[in-house]
Design a protein around this motif. Structure first.
Motif, PDB file in Angstrom:
ATOM      1  N   PRO A   1      -9.470   1.394   5.751  1.00 23.30           N
ATOM      2  CA  PRO A   1      -8.965   2.694   5.274  1.00 23.30           C
ATOM      3  C   PRO A   1      -7.635   3.084   5.920  1.00 23.30           C
ATOM      4  CG  PRO A   1     -11.291   2.841   5.872  1.00 23.30           C
ATOM      5  CD  PRO A   1     -10.824   1.490   6.311  1.00 23.30           C
ATOM      6  N   ASP A   2      -7.427   2.642   7.146  1.00 22.77           N
ATOM      7  CA  ASP A   2      -6.196   3.001   7.858  1.00 22.77           C
ATOM      8  C   ASP A   2      -5.192   1.844   7.870  1.00 22.77           C
ATOM      9  OD1 ASP A   2      -7.697   1.357   9.437  1.00 22.77           O
ATOM     10  OD2 ASP A   2      -7.453   2.545  11.276  1.00 22.77           O
ATOM     11  N   ILE A   3      -5.220   1.027   6.822  1.00 24.38           N
ATOM     12  CA  ILE A   3      -4.287  -0.108   6.734  1.00 24.38           C
ATOM     13  C   ILE A   3      -2.839   0.370   6.926  1.00 24.38           C
ATOM     14  CG2 ILE A   3      -4.234   0.080   4.198  1.00 24.38           C
ATOM     15  CD1 ILE A   3      -3.743  -2.977   4.106  1.00 24.38           C
ATOM     16  N   VAL A   4      -2.105  -0.372   7.747  1.00 32.04           N
ATOM     17  CA  VAL A   4      -0.681  -0.080   7.971  1.00 32.04           C
ATOM     18  C   VAL A   4       0.141  -1.223   7.380  1.00 32.04           C
ATOM     19  CG1 VAL A   4       1.141   0.176   9.696  1.00 32.04           C
ATOM     20  CG2 VAL A   4      -1.054   1.358   9.987  1.00 32.04           C
ATOM     21  N   VAL A   5       1.042  -0.875   6.463  1.00 29.06           N
ATOM     22  CA  VAL A   5       1.837  -1.879   5.763  1.00 29.06           C
ATOM     23  C   VAL A   5       3.308  -1.741   6.154  1.00 29.06           C
ATOM     24  CG1 VAL A   5       2.559  -2.762   3.511  1.00 29.06           C
ATOM     25  CG2 VAL A   5       0.225  -1.908   3.828  1.00 29.06           C
ATOM     26  N   PHE A   6       3.892  -2.868   6.560  1.00 27.51           N
ATOM     27  CA  PHE A   6       5.348  -2.971   6.697  1.00 27.51           C
ATOM     28  C   PHE A   6       5.806  -3.716   5.445  1.00 27.51           C
ATOM     29  CE2 PHE A   6       4.944  -3.434  11.651  1.00 27.51           C
ATOM     30  CZ  PHE A   6       4.542  -2.117  11.745  1.00 27.51           C
ATOM     31  N   ASP A   7       6.288  -2.955   4.459  1.00 23.81           N
ATOM     32  CA  ASP A   7       6.566  -3.516   3.143  1.00 23.81           C
ATOM     33  C   ASP A   7       8.015  -3.992   3.049  1.00 23.81           C
ATOM     34  OD1 ASP A   7       6.019  -4.263   0.572  1.00 23.81           O
ATOM     35  OD2 ASP A   7       6.029  -2.238  -0.258  1.00 23.81           O
ATOM     36  N   MET A   8       8.319  -4.737   1.988  1.00 24.47           N
ATOM     37  CA  MET A   8       9.692  -5.174   1.723  1.00 24.47           C
ATOM     38  C   MET A   8      10.601  -3.998   1.452  1.00 24.47           C
ATOM     39  SD  MET A   8       9.755  -8.406  -0.734  1.00 24.47           S
ATOM     40  CE  MET A   8       8.870  -7.553  -2.051  1.00 24.47           C
ATOM     41  N   LEU A   9      10.023  -2.952   0.863  1.00 26.50           N
ATOM     42  CA  LEU A   9      10.800  -1.770   0.492  1.00 26.50           C
ATOM     43  C   LEU A   9      10.490  -0.637   1.460  1.00 26.50           C
ATOM     44  CD1 LEU A   9      10.133  -1.998  -3.343  1.00 26.50           C
ATOM     45  CD2 LEU A   9      12.087  -2.900  -2.082  1.00 26.50           C
ATOM     46  N   ALA A  10      11.376   0.359   1.515  1.00 29.92           N
ATOM     47  CA  ALA A  10      11.185   1.503   2.404  1.00 29.92           C
ATOM     48  C   ALA A  10       9.904   2.251   2.009  1.00 29.92           C
ATOM     49  CB  ALA A  10      12.397   2.429   2.301  1.00 29.92           C
ATOM     50  N   PRO A  11       9.305   3.027   2.911  1.00 29.18           N
ATOM     51  CA  PRO A  11       9.751   3.337   4.273  1.00 29.18           C
ATOM     52  C   PRO A  11       9.440   2.209   5.269  1.00 29.18           C
ATOM     53  CG  PRO A  11       7.650   4.409   3.844  1.00 29.18           C
ATOM     54  CD  PRO A  11       8.048   3.724   2.561  1.00 29.18           C
ATOM     55  N   LEU A  12       9.729   2.472   6.541  1.00 26.02           N
ATOM     56  CA  LEU A  12       9.488   1.471   7.578  1.00 26.02           C
ATOM     57  C   LEU A  12       8.026   1.071   7.633  1.00 26.02           C
ATOM     58  CD1 LEU A  12      11.404   2.411  10.859  1.00 26.02           C
ATOM     59  CD2 LEU A  12      11.792   0.435   9.397  1.00 26.02           C
ATOM     60  N   GLU A  13       7.134   2.077   7.588  1.00 26.54           N
ATOM     61  CA  GLU A  13       5.707   1.771   7.589  1.00 26.54           C
ATOM     62  C   GLU A  13       4.977   2.716   6.651  1.00 26.54           C
ATOM     63  OE1 GLU A  13       3.626   2.278  11.330  1.00 26.54           O
ATOM     64  OE2 GLU A  13       4.334   4.308  11.593  1.00 26.54           O
ATOM     65  N   GLN A  14       3.865   2.224   6.123  1.00 28.14           N
ATOM     66  CA  GLN A  14       3.028   3.007   5.208  1.00 28.14           C
ATOM     67  C   GLN A  14       1.601   2.929   5.719  1.00 28.14           C
ATOM     68  OE1 GLN A  14       3.587   1.058   1.474  1.00 28.14           O
ATOM     69  NE2 GLN A  14       5.802   1.205   1.610  1.00 28.14           N
ATOM     70  N   LYS A  15       0.923   4.036   5.677  1.00 23.54           N
ATOM     71  CA  LYS A  15      -0.430   4.076   6.236  1.00 23.54           C
ATOM     72  C   LYS A  15      -1.427   4.597   5.209  1.00 23.54           C
ATOM     73  CE  LYS A  15      -2.376   4.915  10.780  1.00 23.54           C
ATOM     74  NZ  LYS A  15      -2.029   5.340  12.114  1.00 23.54           N
ATOM     75  N   GLY A  16      -2.528   3.877   5.051  1.00 21.85           N
ATOM     76  CA  GLY A  16      -3.629   4.364   4.230  1.00 21.85           C
ATOM     77  C   GLY A  16      -3.546   3.921   2.783  1.00 21.85           C
ATOM     78  N   TRP A  17      -4.648   4.142   2.071  1.00 16.24           N
ATOM     79  CA  TRP A  17      -4.791   3.638   0.710  1.00 16.24           C
ATOM     80  C   TRP A  17      -3.850   4.309  -0.285  1.00 16.24           C
ATOM     81  CZ3 TRP A  17     -10.623   2.427  -0.603  1.00 16.24           C
ATOM     82  CH2 TRP A  17     -11.089   1.486   0.321  1.00 16.24           C
ATOM     83  N   ASP A  18      -3.629   5.624  -0.157  1.00 19.05           N
ATOM     84  CA  ASP A  18      -2.783   6.303  -1.140  1.00 19.05           C
ATOM     85  C   ASP A  18      -1.342   5.800  -1.064  1.00 19.05           C
ATOM     86  OD1 ASP A  18      -4.863   7.699  -2.183  1.00 19.05           O
ATOM     87  OD2 ASP A  18      -4.440   9.567  -1.125  1.00 19.05           O
TER      88      ASP A  18
END
Lengths: 148, 148
Positions: free
Chosen positions: B39-56
């Motif tokens: 549920p608290d997955i943290v994604v460092f994606d190819m696109l901004a922002p720097l980090e994304q947290k959570g399912w939504d």
């Protein structure tokens, strides 16, 4: 079946390796970094190529990344999160990486860093490092100064 | 003190999660991916922002990344390496990600992917995903088609 890992006590040891490699970056000491790196370390770096394997490749990319700087390097980690289980661990964090170039330009980039660790011969070693910035889909430009 | 982890037997289970999330990408099924995400997955994606947290946040970035495509998505992983210890694991791999856009343009990007896993309630879950491309230091442009 136990779900909880019994080796959480290794969390400080992994944290100490992260501290040591941060210090190695700040003092621009690649050999100090490599003392904590597995011989077959695989790096997904900010700069090409897609992947780099082993200490010699690591030394070359280090020289390219840190070569422009004069004096101490800034390297601060925020939002650090470490997971340890048995002889495997990983961490993620947001990095402020900067300094002053030989031309006197002030650089302060914001990066994302993920580390993969393995415990080898009783010592925690960095076996994988993935460091990157996002890019802007409309322009294709790397985004080096994003704030969180 | 045992150095060797006793839970290498979980390697196939982690591999099965990787297979499942690859299938979720190919079929453009974000909920299928999220069934394997903490549920608290943290994604460092190819696109901004720097980090994304959570399912939504994950659903929003998924829609942006996969929205341009019509029909099936290509998602192949090469150089896959998985490390498992106790209730923690990580993997790294090189990804071919592509497809055909709604405008009929053929896209085939080469990405680097690092996954961080935790075993939660007996199930392996993706707790961290770092996906990126390198950029060219002289132009600042993201390099989306590098070959290994």
């Amino acid at each position: 079946m136990p779900e909880q890992d019994t080796t959480r006590s290794d969390l400080p040891a992994v944290g100490a390796v992260i501290d040591a490699i941060m210090k190695a970056v700040r003092t621009n000491d690649v050999e100090a970094f490599l003392r904590h790196a597995a011989p077959d370390i695989v790096v997904f770096d900010m700069l090409a190529p897609l992947e780099q394997k082993g200490w010699d490749a690591f030394r070359r990319s280090w020289a390219i990344a840190l070569g422009p700087f004069e004096g101490p390097i800034e390297y601060e980690v925020d939002h650090l999160d470490i997971s340890v289980g048995g002889d495997v661990a990983w961490s993620r964090g947001l990095v402020l990486f900067g300094g002053t170039t030989k031309e006197g330009t002030r650089v302060a980039n914001r990066l994302r860093s993920t580390l993969g660790f393995r415990k080898i011969g009783g010592q925690w070693k960095v076996a994988h490092h993935h460091v990157s910035v996002p890019f802007d889909m409309s322009t294709g430009q790397a985004l080096l100064q994003l704030e969180t």
